[in-house]
Write a protein that holds these residues in place. Structure first.
Motif, mmCIF file in Angstrom:
data_model
loop_
_atom_site.group_PDB
_atom_site.id
_atom_site.type_symbol
_atom_site.label_atom_id
_atom_site.label_comp_id
_atom_site.label_asym_id
_atom_site.label_seq_id
_atom_site.Cartn_x
_atom_site.Cartn_y
_atom_site.Cartn_z
ATOM 1 N N UNK A 12 -111.600 11.395 55.193
ATOM 2 C CA UNK A 12 -110.782 10.217 54.959
ATOM 3 C C UNK A 12 -111.373 9.040 55.734
ATOM 4 N N UNK A 13 -111.392 7.896 55.110
ATOM 5 C CA UNK A 13 -111.876 6.683 55.754
ATOM 6 C C UNK A 13 -110.687 5.828 56.188
ATOM 7 N N UNK A 14 -109.765 5.553 55.265
ATOM 8 C CA UNK A 14 -108.601 4.722 55.549
ATOM 9 C C UNK A 14 -107.342 5.370 55.007
ATOM 10 N N UNK A 15 -106.236 5.064 55.658
ATOM 11 C CA UNK A 15 -104.934 5.520 55.195
ATOM 12 C C UNK A 15 -103.985 4.333 55.206
ATOM 13 N N UNK A 16 -103.219 4.184 54.138
ATOM 14 C CA UNK A 16 -102.177 3.167 54.067
ATOM 15 C C UNK A 16 -100.848 3.893 53.878
ATOM 16 N N UNK A 17 -99.819 3.158 53.653
ATOM 17 C CA UNK A 17 -98.509 3.764 53.465
ATOM 18 C C UNK A 17 -98.507 4.769 52.310
ATOM 19 N N UNK A 18 -99.182 4.402 51.191
ATOM 20 C CA UNK A 18 -99.127 5.251 50.000
ATOM 21 C C UNK A 18 -100.452 5.859 49.586
ATOM 22 N N UNK A 19 -101.553 5.444 50.235
ATOM 23 C CA UNK A 19 -102.881 5.799 49.743
ATOM 24 C C UNK A 19 -103.779 6.366 50.833
ATOM 25 N N UNK A 20 -104.741 7.158 50.394
ATOM 26 C CA UNK A 20 -105.872 7.555 51.213
ATOM 27 C C UNK A 20 -107.116 7.026 50.525
ATOM 28 N N UNK A 21 -108.043 6.501 51.291
ATOM 29 C CA UNK A 21 -109.353 6.121 50.765
ATOM 30 C C UNK A 21 -110.361 7.055 51.414
ATOM 31 N N UNK A 22 -111.144 7.721 50.579
ATOM 32 C CA UNK A 22 -112.129 8.675 51.075
ATOM 33 C C UNK A 22 -113.409 8.547 50.258
ATOM 34 N N UNK A 23 -114.481 9.118 50.786
ATOM 35 C CA UNK A 23 -115.744 9.072 50.052
ATOM 36 C C UNK A 23 -115.603 9.732 48.685
ATOM 37 N N UNK A 24 -116.252 9.130 47.699
ATOM 38 C CA UNK A 24 -116.292 9.702 46.358
ATOM 39 C C UNK A 24 -117.147 10.963 46.376
ATOM 40 N N UNK A 25 -116.785 11.888 45.513
ATOM 41 C CA UNK A 25 -117.617 13.064 45.273
ATOM 42 C C UNK A 25 -117.734 13.245 43.761
ATOM 43 N N UNK A 26 -118.664 14.076 43.356
ATOM 44 C CA UNK A 26 -118.815 14.335 41.919
ATOM 45 C C UNK A 26 -117.565 14.975 41.330
ATOM 46 N N UNK A 27 -116.738 15.601 42.169
ATOM 47 C CA UNK A 27 -115.494 16.175 41.649
ATOM 48 C C UNK A 27 -114.499 15.087 41.225
ATOM 49 N N UNK A 28 -114.763 13.825 41.589
ATOM 50 C CA UNK A 28 -113.919 12.695 41.176
ATOM 51 C C UNK A 28 -114.330 12.118 39.819
ATOM 52 N N UNK A 29 -115.384 12.671 39.221
ATOM 53 C CA UNK A 29 -115.956 12.072 38.014
ATOM 54 C C UNK A 29 -114.928 11.905 36.899
ATOM 55 N N UNK A 30 -114.174 12.937 36.572
ATOM 56 C CA UNK A 30 -113.216 12.829 35.463
ATOM 57 C C UNK A 30 -112.124 11.811 35.758
ATOM 58 N N UNK A 31 -111.633 11.803 36.992
ATOM 59 C CA UNK A 31 -110.590 10.841 37.359
ATOM 60 C C UNK A 31 -111.128 9.415 37.308
ATOM 61 N N UNK A 32 -112.342 9.194 37.802
ATOM 62 C CA UNK A 32 -112.913 7.842 37.784
ATOM 63 C C UNK A 32 -113.303 7.416 36.368
ATOM 64 N N UNK A 33 -113.635 8.374 35.509
ATOM 65 C CA UNK A 33 -113.923 8.050 34.116
ATOM 66 C C UNK A 33 -112.686 7.475 33.429
ATOM 67 N N UNK A 34 -111.499 7.942 33.816
ATOM 68 C CA UNK A 34 -110.257 7.398 33.257
ATOM 69 C C UNK A 34 -110.057 5.935 33.647
ATOM 70 N N UNK A 35 -110.624 5.539 34.768
ATOM 71 C CA UNK A 35 -110.519 4.150 35.241
ATOM 72 C C UNK A 35 -111.666 3.323 34.660
ATOM 73 N N UNK A 36 -112.879 3.728 34.979
ATOM 74 C CA UNK A 36 -114.064 2.936 34.649
ATOM 75 C C UNK A 36 -114.457 3.032 33.177
ATOM 76 N N UNK A 37 -113.959 4.044 32.488
ATOM 77 C CA UNK A 37 -114.244 4.208 31.077
ATOM 78 C C UNK A 37 -113.199 3.592 30.168
#
Length: 181
Positions: A1-26
């Protein structure tokens, strides 16, 4: 984990995020201010690019994860960009369309701005935003960034939104958790 907010975690991307990020960037609607939506190969290169940035600079765009579900709903982070011959630290963000208008981009970008000023010691952060991209402009404005210039960036008109550390209203680390990079 890099950052934490009230509702979110920000962490380094991994290839396991590909399908989830495809829903955003695609998504054609979400990516209407880009030359085109990303296909699977482009998202894989996107992840590789940011993993390279983590190794080289200790930062990049990070996966945006809902704390309540563990679901990746986008990305947000800090990336070095060359703008008119200068290196600028940019806050960038993308949120899956069904999760937009809930303040996630503003919350994540605020944490990134705080991190840039209080952890990295930056004196200024920017966001490069197409003039027509009203939702992204609102996120920047909510976090105190203002249009300082219009420029052709990658041959496309963009506003340079910026805030100086001395102008920031977000100078607190109380909402941050960070991992040693």
């Amino acid at each position: 984990m890099i950052l934490e907010t009230q509702r979110l975690l920000l962490r380094e991307m991994t290839l396991s995020d590909l399908n989830a990020l495809l829903l955003v960037l695609g998504d054609a609607e979400s990516m209407r201010y880009y030359p085109k939506p990303f296909d699977r190969e482009m998202v894989e290169r996107w992840i590789d690019r940011h993993r390279h940035n983590y190794a080289q600079h200790g930062l990049g765009l990070w996966s945006m994860v809902l704390k309540t579900t563990g679901e990746v709903i986008g990305d947000c982070g800090l990336i070095w960009q060359e703008v008119e011959g200068h290196q600028e630290l940019e806050i960038g963000y993308h949120v899956r369309r069904d999760q937009q208008m809930q303040g996630y981009a503003t919350e994540a970008a605020s944490a990134c701005q705080d991190y840039a000023f209080n952890v990295l010691g930056s004196t200024r952060v920017i966001s490069l935003i197409r003039p027509q991209n009203i939702p992204s402009r609102r996120v920047a404005e909510k976090n105190g960034l203002k249009v300082v210039q219009e420029t052709l960036w990658r041959d496309i008109p963009h506003y340079i939104y910026a805030v100086q550390r001395s102008e920031s209203k977000l100078l607190t680390t109380s909402n941050l958790s960070r991992e040693v990079l």
